[in-house]
Design an enzyme around this catalytic site. Sequence first.
Site, PDB file in Angstrom:
ATOM      1  N   ASP A   1      29.241  55.204   2.591  1.00  0.00           N
ATOM      2  CA  ASP A   1      28.272  56.164   3.136  1.00  0.00           C
ATOM      3  C   ASP A   1      27.278  55.484   4.085  1.00  0.00           C
ATOM      4  O   ASP A   1      26.544  56.157   4.810  1.00  0.00           O
ATOM      5  CB  ASP A   1      27.518  56.888   2.010  1.00  0.00           C
ATOM      6  CG  ASP A   1      26.719  55.960   1.092  1.00  0.00           C
ATOM      7  OD1 ASP A   1      26.772  54.731   1.280  1.00  0.00           O
ATOM      8  OD2 ASP A   1      26.042  56.484   0.180  1.00  0.00           O
TER       9      ASP A   1
ATOM     10  N   TYR B   1      26.763  44.955   8.149  1.00  0.00           N
ATOM     11  CA  TYR B   1      27.823  45.453   7.258  1.00  0.00           C
ATOM     12  C   TYR B   1      28.195  46.893   7.614  1.00  0.00           C
ATOM     13  O   TYR B   1      29.366  47.220   7.840  1.00  0.00           O
ATOM     14  CB  TYR B   1      27.372  45.373   5.790  1.00  0.00           C
ATOM     15  CG  TYR B   1      28.206  46.230   4.855  1.00  0.00           C
ATOM     16  CD1 TYR B   1      29.535  45.890   4.579  1.00  0.00           C
ATOM     17  CD2 TYR B   1      27.695  47.395   4.277  1.00  0.00           C
ATOM     18  CE1 TYR B   1      30.322  46.689   3.741  1.00  0.00           C
ATOM     19  CE2 TYR B   1      28.467  48.193   3.437  1.00  0.00           C
ATOM     20  CZ  TYR B   1      29.779  47.835   3.169  1.00  0.00           C
ATOM     21  OH  TYR B   1      30.563  48.629   2.355  1.00  0.00           O
TER      22      TYR B   1
ATOM     23  N   LYS C   1      31.760  48.464   9.116  1.00  0.00           N
ATOM     24  CA  LYS C   1      32.555  49.506   8.454  1.00  0.00           C
ATOM     25  C   LYS C   1      32.706  50.724   9.373  1.00  0.00           C
ATOM     26  O   LYS C   1      33.774  51.334   9.450  1.00  0.00           O
ATOM     27  CB  LYS C   1      31.910  49.921   7.121  1.00  0.00           C
ATOM     28  CG  LYS C   1      31.921  48.859   6.036  1.00  0.00           C
ATOM     29  CD  LYS C   1      33.303  48.475   5.545  1.00  0.00           C
ATOM     30  CE  LYS C   1      34.015  49.579   4.803  1.00  0.00           C
ATOM     31  NZ  LYS C   1      35.315  49.083   4.221  1.00  0.00           N
TER      32      LYS C   1
HETATM   33  P1  NAD Z   1      34.103  43.344  -3.272  1.00  0.00           P
HETATM   34  O1  NAD Z   1      33.319  42.445  -2.380  1.00  0.00           O
HETATM   35  O2  NAD Z   1      33.841  43.353  -4.730  1.00  0.00           O
HETATM   36  O3  NAD Z   1      35.669  43.011  -3.095  1.00  0.00           O
HETATM   37  C1  NAD Z   1      36.248  42.778  -1.855  1.00  0.00           C
HETATM   38  C2  NAD Z   1      37.639  42.189  -2.093  1.00  0.00           C
HETATM   39  O4  NAD Z   1      38.238  41.982  -0.808  1.00  0.00           O
HETATM   40  C3  NAD Z   1      37.606  40.826  -2.794  1.00  0.00           C
HETATM   41  O5  NAD Z   1      38.598  40.776  -3.790  1.00  0.00           O
HETATM   42  C4  NAD Z   1      37.913  39.845  -1.681  1.00  0.00           C
HETATM   43  O6  NAD Z   1      38.593  38.668  -2.143  1.00  0.00           O
HETATM   44  C5  NAD Z   1      38.793  40.673  -0.766  1.00  0.00           C
HETATM   45  N1  NAD Z   1      38.745  40.190   0.613  1.00  0.00           N
HETATM   46  C6  NAD Z   1      37.641  39.897   1.353  1.00  0.00           C
HETATM   47  N2  NAD Z   1      38.004  39.424   2.559  1.00  0.00           N
HETATM   48  C7  NAD Z   1      39.364  39.435   2.579  1.00  0.00           C
HETATM   49  C8  NAD Z   1      40.319  39.069   3.561  1.00  0.00           C
HETATM   50  N3  NAD Z   1      39.957  38.559   4.732  1.00  0.00           N
HETATM   51  N4  NAD Z   1      41.625  39.233   3.273  1.00  0.00           N
HETATM   52  C9  NAD Z   1      42.020  39.742   2.066  1.00  0.00           C
HETATM   53  N5  NAD Z   1      41.155  40.066   1.091  1.00  0.00           N
HETATM   54  C10 NAD Z   1      39.843  39.920   1.349  1.00  0.00           C
HETATM   55  O7  NAD Z   1      33.958  44.773  -2.631  1.00  0.00           O
HETATM   56  P2  NAD Z   1      33.860  46.209  -3.338  1.00  0.00           P
HETATM   57  O8  NAD Z   1      32.454  46.478  -3.672  1.00  0.00           O
HETATM   58  O9  NAD Z   1      34.904  46.323  -4.365  1.00  0.00           O
HETATM   59  O10 NAD Z   1      34.242  47.160  -2.097  1.00  0.00           O
HETATM   60  C11 NAD Z   1      35.597  47.456  -1.808  1.00  0.00           C
HETATM   61  C12 NAD Z   1      35.636  48.385  -0.609  1.00  0.00           C
HETATM   62  O11 NAD Z   1      34.935  49.582  -0.898  1.00  0.00           O
HETATM   63  C13 NAD Z   1      35.014  47.799   0.646  1.00  0.00           C
HETATM   64  O12 NAD Z   1      35.782  48.195   1.738  1.00  0.00           O
HETATM   65  C14 NAD Z   1      33.637  48.436   0.694  1.00  0.00           C
HETATM   66  O13 NAD Z   1      33.176  48.546   2.018  1.00  0.00           O
HETATM   67  C15 NAD Z   1      33.918  49.792   0.090  1.00  0.00           C
HETATM   68  N6  NAD Z   1      32.802  50.436  -0.611  1.00  0.00           N
HETATM   69  C16 NAD Z   1      32.084  49.763  -1.564  1.00  0.00           C
HETATM   70  C17 NAD Z   1      31.061  50.424  -2.255  1.00  0.00           C
HETATM   71  C18 NAD Z   1      30.267  49.738  -3.350  1.00  0.00           C
HETATM   72  O14 NAD Z   1      29.311  50.329  -3.852  1.00  0.00           O
HETATM   73  N7  NAD Z   1      30.594  48.538  -3.760  1.00  0.00           N
HETATM   74  C19 NAD Z   1      30.779  51.758  -1.960  1.00  0.00           C
HETATM   75  C20 NAD Z   1      31.519  52.407  -0.949  1.00  0.00           C
HETATM   76  C21 NAD Z   1      32.536  51.735  -0.302  1.00  0.00           C
HETATM   77  O1  DAU Z   2      26.224  52.861  -0.335  1.00  0.00           O
HETATM   78  C1  DAU Z   2      27.420  52.164  -0.508  1.00  0.00           C
HETATM   79  C2  DAU Z   2      27.148  50.688  -0.414  1.00  0.00           C
HETATM   80  O2  DAU Z   2      26.447  50.328  -1.595  1.00  0.00           O
HETATM   81  C3  DAU Z   2      28.414  49.856  -0.274  1.00  0.00           C
HETATM   82  O3  DAU Z   2      29.049  50.174   0.931  1.00  0.00           O
HETATM   83  C4  DAU Z   2      28.079  48.359  -0.316  1.00  0.00           C
HETATM   84  O4  DAU Z   2      29.278  47.603  -0.284  1.00  0.00           O
HETATM   85  C5  DAU Z   2      27.330  48.079  -1.588  1.00  0.00           C
HETATM   86  O5  DAU Z   2      26.936  46.725  -1.605  1.00  0.00           O
HETATM   87  C6  DAU Z   2      26.108  48.977  -1.729  1.00  0.00           C
HETATM   88  O6  DAU Z   2      25.089  48.625  -0.740  1.00  0.00           O
HETATM   89  P1  DAU Z   2      23.536  48.546  -1.125  1.00  0.00           P
HETATM   90  O7  DAU Z   2      22.877  47.664  -0.143  1.00  0.00           O
HETATM   91  O8  DAU Z   2      22.971  49.893  -1.336  1.00  0.00           O
HETATM   92  O9  DAU Z   2      23.674  47.837  -2.578  1.00  0.00           O
HETATM   93  P2  DAU Z   2      22.858  46.654  -3.270  1.00  0.00           P
HETATM   94  O10 DAU Z   2      23.316  46.600  -4.692  1.00  0.00           O
HETATM   95  O11 DAU Z   2      22.899  45.406  -2.477  1.00  0.00           O
HETATM   96  O12 DAU Z   2      21.359  47.197  -3.247  1.00  0.00           O
HETATM   97  C7  DAU Z   2      21.008  48.430  -3.851  1.00  0.00           C
HETATM   98  C8  DAU Z   2      19.513  48.642  -3.601  1.00  0.00           C
HETATM   99  O13 DAU Z   2      18.777  47.652  -4.351  1.00  0.00           O
HETATM  100  C9  DAU Z   2      19.101  48.445  -2.162  1.00  0.00           C
HETATM  101  O14 DAU Z   2      18.049  49.359  -1.846  1.00  0.00           O
HETATM  102  C10 DAU Z   2      18.553  47.016  -2.112  1.00  0.00           C
HETATM  103  C11 DAU Z   2      17.954  46.858  -3.498  1.00  0.00           C
HETATM  104  N1  DAU Z   2      17.982  45.465  -4.047  1.00  0.00           N
HETATM  105  C12 DAU Z   2      19.173  44.822  -4.058  1.00  0.00           C
HETATM  106  C13 DAU Z   2      19.258  43.531  -4.529  1.00  0.00           C
HETATM  107  C14 DAU Z   2      20.577  42.789  -4.538  1.00  0.00           C
HETATM  108  C15 DAU Z   2      16.818  44.891  -4.539  1.00  0.00           C
HETATM  109  O15 DAU Z   2      15.724  45.500  -4.546  1.00  0.00           O
HETATM  110  N2  DAU Z   2      16.907  43.606  -5.009  1.00  0.00           N
HETATM  111  C16 DAU Z   2      18.067  42.894  -5.019  1.00  0.00           C
HETATM  112  O16 DAU Z   2      18.062  41.717  -5.446  1.00  0.00           O
END
Ligand code: NAD
Ligand code: DAU
Length: 352
Positions: free
Chosen positions: A136, A160, A164
């Site tokens: 999002d 980031y 995306k």
């Molecule tokens: P993550 O960082 O936990 O995992 C990413 C994975 O991708 C890892 O296993 C890493 O080894 C692999 N990777 C990274 N670079 C690579 C490369 N060059 N080749 C092959 N593998 C590679 O990420 P996540 O939080 O599980 O997110 C997964 C997907 O979902 C991402 O595309 C992210 O943008 C999307 N997403 C995440 C969130 C969230 O809240 N975490 C929310 C919405 C969308």
């Molecule tokens: O919205 C989806 C996204 O959510 C994904 O696409 C990303 O991969 C995922 O990392 C996440 O992004 P955020 O930046 O929202 O997540 P994060 O956990 O890093 O931070 C959540 C909120 O907490 C944000 O407002 C920053 C704050 N934060 C985060 C960290 C790590 C703190 O205040 N202190 C911290 O140490």
Amino acid sequence: MDQSNKKVLITGGAGFIGSHVVRLFVTKHPDYAIYNLDALTYAGNLENIKDLESFGNYNFIKADINEADSIKKLFLEHEFDAVIHLAAESHVDRSITNPNDFIETNVLGTANLLNAFREVHKDAYEGKLFYHVSTDEVYGSLGKTGLFTETTSYDPQSPYASSKAASDHIVRAYGNTYGLPFVISNCSNNYGANQFPEKLIPLFINNIKQSKPLPVYGDGNYTRDWLYVEDHAIAIDQIFHQGTVGETYNIGGFNEWTNLNLIKLLCQLMDEKLDRPKGNSEKLITYVKDRAGHDRRYAIDANKINKELGWKPSVTFEEGLEKTLDWYLANDEWLKNVTTGAYQDYYDKMYS
Ligand code: NAD
Ligand code: DAU
């Protein structure tokens, strides 16, 4: 789409969300051959999917999506019918320090997969699908009101988010130009087991356990919409099978929390679980320098996937959070293993 007896490539399956998606597909769809491709970066961890090694329909491929030639070779060798693409650099803070890593993996890596998909299917795509998993954050930041819908204009604010957003545009461009069949989903913040402790919830769980300061960025009044990771995996499964090619689906938890309120709830639940006096963990809250360009509020309108595919979150936030805390408390070894070595360097640089 019907994928019986087909080969499904899932990228990033050793990471947080990917591990849950791979597990769901391997166990729910025994007639698919599932290939989990992952480079095992700092965020990838084979422990996350160890239980799947004995399944006959599960295969692991260690490969880097940035290596175009190896990716092409793999596609020509296996002729994957469908791709579910999750591999990415995923942490906003790291994108602020190292934007090029994000541009390379998230933009060029995605293009490498699309090119390989084209090459193997020669632009004849009957029964094929490229599913791009996105965020999002591509929509930017909301004010106090409003929700992101599938037609909200893109306005990414961090390296980031912009990487995306670029990957989403490229996927759509391949659909439009080459007829490559795709779906995209944009999801809100996930939480649950296997999340690397650089992200808010697992980082704070780990710090509370160790009675370390809880670094709250800025005033803590930033809002996120939280979704339990297994519900994201279920949504991906539904979109993969019932979604309309060429469409985008927003996925969210209908569950907005300011960081401060979420952190206070986390502290309260952890005090209960660790048998600590009430209010103990809250004392660890420490306000630190804000994240550069910090997006104020994200919130998803998930009505399209709800109405069209009948998806909705299966657990409440309280249930999901409880499951998550229990998992981290029961998996101390996992947490220890990922927080030694390079993690300490990262933490010191980031938070000192
Ligand atoms: P993550 O960082 O936990 O995992 C990413 C994975 O991708 C890892 O296993 C890493 O080894 C692999 N990777 C990274 N670079 C690579 C490369 N060059 N080749 C092959 N593998 C590679 O990420 P996540 O939080 O599980 O997110 C997964 C997907 O979902 C991402 O595309 C992210 O943008 C999307 N997403 C995440 C969130 C969230 O809240 N975490 C929310 C919405 C969308
Ligand atoms: O919205 C989806 C996204 O959510 C994904 O696409 C990303 O991969 C995922 O990392 C996440 O992004 P955020 O930046 O929202 O997540 P994060 O956990 O890093 O931070 C959540 C909120 O907490 C944000 O407002 C920053 C704050 N934060 C985060 C960290 C790590 C703190 O205040 N202190 C911290 O140490």
